[in-house]
Scaffold this active site. Structure first.
Site, PDB file in Angstrom:
ATOM      1  N   ASP A   1       9.918  14.357  12.176  1.00 40.89           N
ATOM      2  CA  ASP A   1       9.557  14.068  10.779  1.00 40.89           C
ATOM      3  C   ASP A   1       8.053  14.249  10.585  1.00 40.89           C
ATOM      4  OD1 ASP A   1      10.010  13.434   8.146  1.00 40.89           O
ATOM      5  OD2 ASP A   1       9.979  11.273   8.450  1.00 40.89           O
TER       6      ASP A   1
ATOM      7  N   GLY B   1       8.330   3.824   0.856  1.00 40.10           N
ATOM      8  CA  GLY B   1       9.099   5.001   1.197  1.00 40.10           C
ATOM      9  C   GLY B   1      10.547   4.867   0.782  1.00 40.10           C
TER      10      GLY B   1
ATOM     11  N   VAL C   1       5.434  -0.687   2.967  1.00 42.43           N
ATOM     12  CA  VAL C   1       4.312  -0.943   3.865  1.00 42.43           C
ATOM     13  C   VAL C   1       3.337  -1.882   3.164  1.00 42.43           C
ATOM     14  CG1 VAL C   1       2.465   0.079   5.239  1.00 42.43           C
ATOM     15  CG2 VAL C   1       4.601   1.327   4.901  1.00 42.43           C
TER      16      VAL C   1
ATOM     17  N   ILE D   1       0.816  -1.212   0.000  1.00 39.67           N
ATOM     18  CA  ILE D   1       0.000   0.000   0.000  1.00 39.67           C
ATOM     19  C   ILE D   1       0.848   1.260   0.000  1.00 39.67           C
ATOM     20  CG2 ILE D   1      -1.960  -1.096   1.134  1.00 39.67           C
ATOM     21  CD1 ILE D   1      -1.007   0.080   3.768  1.00 39.67           C
ATOM     22  N   GLY D   2       2.151   1.135   0.041  1.00 41.81           N
ATOM     23  CA  GLY D   2       3.008   2.313   0.026  1.00 41.81           C
ATOM     24  C   GLY D   2       4.469   1.923   0.098  1.00 41.81           C
TER      25      GLY D   2
ATOM     26  N   SER E   1      11.660   1.894   3.367  1.00 45.96           N
ATOM     27  CA  SER E   1      10.756   0.835   3.800  1.00 45.96           C
ATOM     28  C   SER E   1       9.629   0.657   2.799  1.00 45.96           C
ATOM     29  CB  SER E   1      10.174   1.159   5.187  1.00 45.96           C
ATOM     30  OG  SER E   1       9.439   2.361   5.139  1.00 45.96           O
TER      31      SER E   1
ATOM     32  N   ASP F   1       4.992   6.698  11.911  1.00 44.35           N
ATOM     33  CA  ASP F   1       6.349   6.725  11.365  1.00 44.35           C
ATOM     34  C   ASP F   1       7.304   7.467  12.299  1.00 44.35           C
ATOM     35  OD1 ASP F   1       8.598   6.502   9.863  1.00 44.35           O
ATOM     36  OD2 ASP F   1       7.759   7.346   8.033  1.00 44.35           O
TER      37      ASP F   1
END
Length: 819
Positions: free
Chosen positions: A579, A453, A458, A450-451, A456, A597
């Site tokens: 962040d 970065g 997810v 689903i994502g 990483s 996060d």
């Protein structure tokens, strides 16, 4: 005349020319001549013959003779030369006895060259003229060659200037770029399908999708119309990935699948299922459907059978319903109190050395179901027989962290004794080991990305035993993301989730940590799943894509919820996030915000003086870059820039002049933060749109006592916003226009309820608190608690009835004390 007389005349002519040449050399140059004429040959006597002179040191002798040759060749056709045919000549009658002055004047008036062409030898119709005269050649050179040289110099200078000239647009400050004016293609598209490198089978694409996740679709509802995380992925993709990865799948079409009627083992199991229904842990609701299938249908639609078998795993372990209550005890320090692993006895097993049983998800069940009887019983970890049923519930973490080395005492069910099954499991385990993330398919169902970065990835997964969805963050250490930082993130998440303090307010706005484990060289962090994605995706899909702005009420609710989260981690946990940005703020099903996060987070005060964690430059505080000063108020600065981005719909810069202006507290590039048009599309909103800026200016002008002048000034100040074509003069027309505008404002103000607080319509309160949060001196910035103690935040927290992103009309709900 005799030939002797002709020879004498020729000799006299030659002698005259020599005398003229020697006279020039002895008495100096004539006026207007330079040093290049000292060795000119030919004098002024017209001639058309090639002559050689006994002056060996004269460098122009041969060149002049060559010129005479070209001039004397009048029979040369124009077609043989690409230059001769382009020379323009004047058509004039040649007069006899033309003197030297007329020839020179003609040369001055003659333009034989076209533009951008090289100089060529002139060709005339005259057969005998003074064309080789030194004076004529000198004037020829003076007329044409200096211009060509100048043209060449100008060209070279301009070309060098164009190369060395800097781009003037680099010195032009364009300020902040509005998201409304940017193309939507600049924003990255949301990830809708998993990045699967496996080519799907054409048979799989044609399957029926009517029975896919009926149970999950009933609960799939949200207050938002579209959500990145609420998007139901096609479950066939994960099935195709795992099924196609196995090399043994190529041989599956040639394997004969026995029918239920012709299989004694299936009949025995089918009758045994009726006799021992209360003794089994797994019941397949699709057995009746498969039983009625014909052999041809069962063999040709084998992919459909996999889909049915995937949804047929239903646990009937009642103890799992109490596992959430005892989850913390099972997760921290109570695993050693567990009884020894249970051996599942099976009288059908034919293996002498049973292999350890692993927690198997949809992958193993699907592949085994492919070549075996559909009514066979499945077994997963925690499913015990009647004689070995335990009263202690199975914890979620123990099922997740179960490793292949710790499960060696578990036995494999009787249906796994097939040689083909063991071969498939061996091959598939080798393939799964290549990608550490593939082991998630063995522990969970509905696994998809689903994502992704910088460090990483997810995944969204479903825990089959509870049918609950979770988010798993897969991190692999590298030189940019050290192991120390990963372990610190896990420690901070565990500490925040299990923090027990007197003041728990704000903890509900922090992401819930579930578990973590290591597999091969990767680390996995399991947290709760927020169905509505993150705040950045919400802004792009619900605000920017629709060309509108959030009303001030929802912006204030965002400030309140994030301030509650920051106050909890700052005051209760002594943790700074470092962040904070829209991509790290998650949205729950109810529309509330959750801070997630914690990869850059750390404890304060710093224990390691060499600590250097920097978030995105778009949101970073200035003291971190300039002085390496880490304070809780760095998160307050990032929150202020988030509000600027949300309220003004601008793209925050990562460098340049606009970046420095924001860190000096200058919001001139952002424009007005409060929405000038707060009319919404809500069913409770009136049709008339209300401009709060005009309303505030009108009220301010009435207080001043000079309505006419103030009204004119008001119209003048707001002319660029509301009516750019309005005349800004101070004549009577402007006074009348101002009066008309004030009457219109009074009409609009009647549409605003009397209970609406002033900070929602004055157009200044939001900008004032943002300037406070982005104060360049971090010591002057407010804390999260000070923000929550302002009158605006107290009113919002007291009167709001829904989450931060849920719309509650233009001005929020009416307070109960006005009802």
């Amino acid at each position: 005349m005799s030939s002797l007389d002709e020879d004498e005349e020729d000799f006299e002519m030659l002698d005259t020319e020599n005398l003229q040449f020697m006279g020039k050399k002895m008495f100096g140059k004539q006026a207007g001549e330079d040093e290049s004429d000292d060795f000119a040959i030919g004098g002024s006597t017209p001639t058309n013959k090639l002559k050689f002179y006994p002056y060996s040191n004269n460098k122009l002798t041969r060149s002049t003779g060559t010129l005479n040759l070209s001039l004397s060749n009048t029979a040369l056709s124009e077609a043989n030369s690409k230059f001769l045919g382009k020379i323009e000549e004047e058509e004039e009658e040649e007069e006899e006895g033309k003197d030297e002055e007329s020839v020179d004047s003609r040369i001055k008036r003659w333009s034989p060259f076209h533009e951008n062409e090289s100089v060529t030898t002139p060709i005339t119709k005259r057969s005998a003229e003074k064309t080789n005269s030194p004076i004529s050649l000198k004037q020829w050179n003076q007329r044409w060659f200096p211009k060509n040289d100048a043209r060449t110099e100008n060209t070279s200078s301009s070309s060098s200037y164009s190369v060395a000239k800097p781009n003037q647009s680099a010195f032009t400050s364009s300020g902040l770029v509005s998201k409304m004016s940017m193309d939507t293609s600049l924003y990255p598209a949301k990830l809708r399908i998993p990045e699967t490198p496996v080519k799907k089978s054409p048979l799989v694409e044609g399957r029926d999708h009517k029975h896919v996740h009926l149970s999950s679709s009933k609960n799939a509802s949200s207050s938002l119309s579209v959500s990145p995380l609420n998007f139901v992925e096609d479950n066939n993709l994960q099935e195709d990935l795992l099924f196609s990865d196995s090399p043994s799948s190529k041989a599956l079409p040639s394997i004969h699948v026995p029918t239920i009627d012709s299989s004694p083992l299936s009949e025995a199991k089918y009758h045994a299922h009726d006799r021992h229904n209360n003794q089994t842990n797994i019941l397949s609701p699709t057995n009746s459907l498969v039983t009625n299938s014909s052999p041809q249908t069962l063999h040709s639609n084998k992919f459909k059978k996999i889909k049915r078998a995937r949804n047929s795993v239903i646990l009937k372990n009642r103890e799992l319903t109490n596992s959430l209550q005892q989850f913390k005890d099972d997760l921290y320090g109570t695993d050693e109190n567990f009884p020894p692993p249970i051996i599942i006895s099976s009288h059908h097993s034919t293996r002498k050395n049973p292999q350890p049983y692993q927690f198997r998800g949809r992958y193993d069940n699907d592949t085994d179901e492919e070549i075996s009887t559909p009514t066979r019983r499945k077994s997963i970890i925690g499913a015990t027989s009647q004689t070995h049923r335990e009263s202690r519930p199975l914890s979620l973490s123990s099922a997740i962290v179960t490793n292949t080395t710790s499960a060696e005492t578990h036995s494999i069910s009787s249906t796994d004794s097939s040689p083909l099954n063991s071969k498939r499991r061996l091959i598939s385990s080798n393939k799964l080991s290549a990608n550490p993330d593939s082991h998630l398919f063995e522990k969970f169902t509905n696994v998809h990305s689903i994502g992704k970065g910088q460090f990483s990835t997810v995944y969204q997964v479903t825990f089959a035993q509870t049918n609950k969805k979770y988010a798993i963050k897969a991190i692999k250490p590298n030189k940019y993301n050290s192991l120390k930082r990963i372990l610190l993130e896990i420690k901070i998440l565990n500490e925040v989730t299990n923090q027990i303090t007197m003041d728990q307010e704000g903890k509900e706005y922090i992401i819930d940590y579930i578990s973590s484990w290591k597999f091969q060289n990767s680390y996995y962090i399991m947290t709760e799943l927020c169905e509505n994605g993150n705040l950045d995706g919400f802004l792009q899909e619900q605000v920017i894509a629709k060309k509108k702005r959030l009303e001030d009420w929802r912006i204030w609710k965002i400030i309140v919820e994030l301030s509650l989260a920051l106050r909890f981690i700052h005051d209760s946990c002594h943790i700074v996030h470092l962040d904070l940005k829209p991509a790290n703020v998650m949205i729950t099903f109810e529309g509330n915000l959750k801070l997630g996060d914690f990869g850059m987070a750390t404890h304060l005060p710093l224990e390691d003086k060499s600590f250097e964690n920097e978030g995105d430059r778009e949101y970073i505080a200035p003291e971190i870059i300039s002085d390496c000063t880490y304070d809780y108020k760095a998160d307050i600065f990032s929150l202020g820039l988030m509000i600027v981005e949300i309220a003004a719909n601008v793209v925050l810069p990562d460098n340049g002049n606009a970046w420095h202006k924001l860190r000096s507290g200058d919001l001139s590039d952002a424009g007005r933060l409060s929405s000038t048009d707060i009319h919404s599309e809500s069913l409770f909103s009136d049709i008339t749109k209300v401009d709060t800026n005009d309303l505030f200016d009108f009220e301010r002008d009435n207080i001043s006592g000079n309505s006419n002048n103030a009204g004119t000034s008001t119209v003048h100040n707001n002319s660029n916003i509301n009516n750019p074509n309005m005349n800004n003069g101070n004549d009577n027309n402007n006074v009348n226009t101002a009066a008309t505008k004030n009457r219109l404002i009074l009409h609009k103000s009647s549409k605003i309820p009397a209970w609406v607080p002033k900070f929602l319509i004055d157009g200044e309160s939001l900008e004032r608190i943002v300037r406070w949060m982005i104060e360049p001196n971090y010591e002057r910035r407010p804390t999260a608690n000070q923000i929550l103690q302002t009158e605006e935040c107290l009113y919002v927290e007291m009167t709001r009835n829904a989450g931060a992103i849920i719309q509650e009309d233009d001005f929020g709900p009416k307070p109960k004390f006005f009802i």
